[in-house]
Design a protein around this motif. Structure first.
Motif: not given
Length: 121
Positions: A63-74
């Motif tokens: 559901r995440e749209q921002n690639p930076a947030n994807i990396l942070t969440r991972e």
């Protein structure tokens, strides 16, 4: 029999649970049945929680749209997962210790009488 602390400890060790063969039997049961079953149940429960966490993580990630947030969440998920695995290994070690060592009379032995004061079990 000799009344030295060495022989007193041996006598106490062999007469725990009323019969000389009771403590080896209890130890074998703890080592080959109780401990593996308890550890397997505990570990399978942990793996179930890990699978649920991973499914939840992947759902949130999709559901995440921002690639930076994807990396942070991972990265946060990997850190939490590593901590969970470390905690689980410690819990399994404590479970092993409680199941196996609790059934041996050596745990209550006065090791000073044997000349090994620092090797208390």
């Amino acid at each position: 029999m000799d009344q030295t602390p060495f022989f007193q400890n041996l006598t106490r060790m062999w007469t725990t649970n009323s019969t000389p063969t009771a403590w080896p039997t209890n130890t074998l049961k703890a080592v080959y049945f109780d401990c593996p079953v308890a550890m397997a149940a505990h570990f399978q429960s942990f793996l179930g929680r890990c699978a649920q966490d991973q499914v939840q993580f992947l759902t949130d990630l999709s559901r995440e749209q921002n690639p930076a947030n994807i990396l942070t969440r991972e990265m946060a998920y990997l850190q939490q997962s590593t901590l969970a695995w470390n905690t689980e290994m410690m819990e399994l070690a404590e479970l092993f210790q409680s199941k196996v060592l609790a059934n041996t009379p050596l745990q209550n032995t006065n090791w000073n009488a044997f000349g090994g004061g620092n090797n208390a079990g």
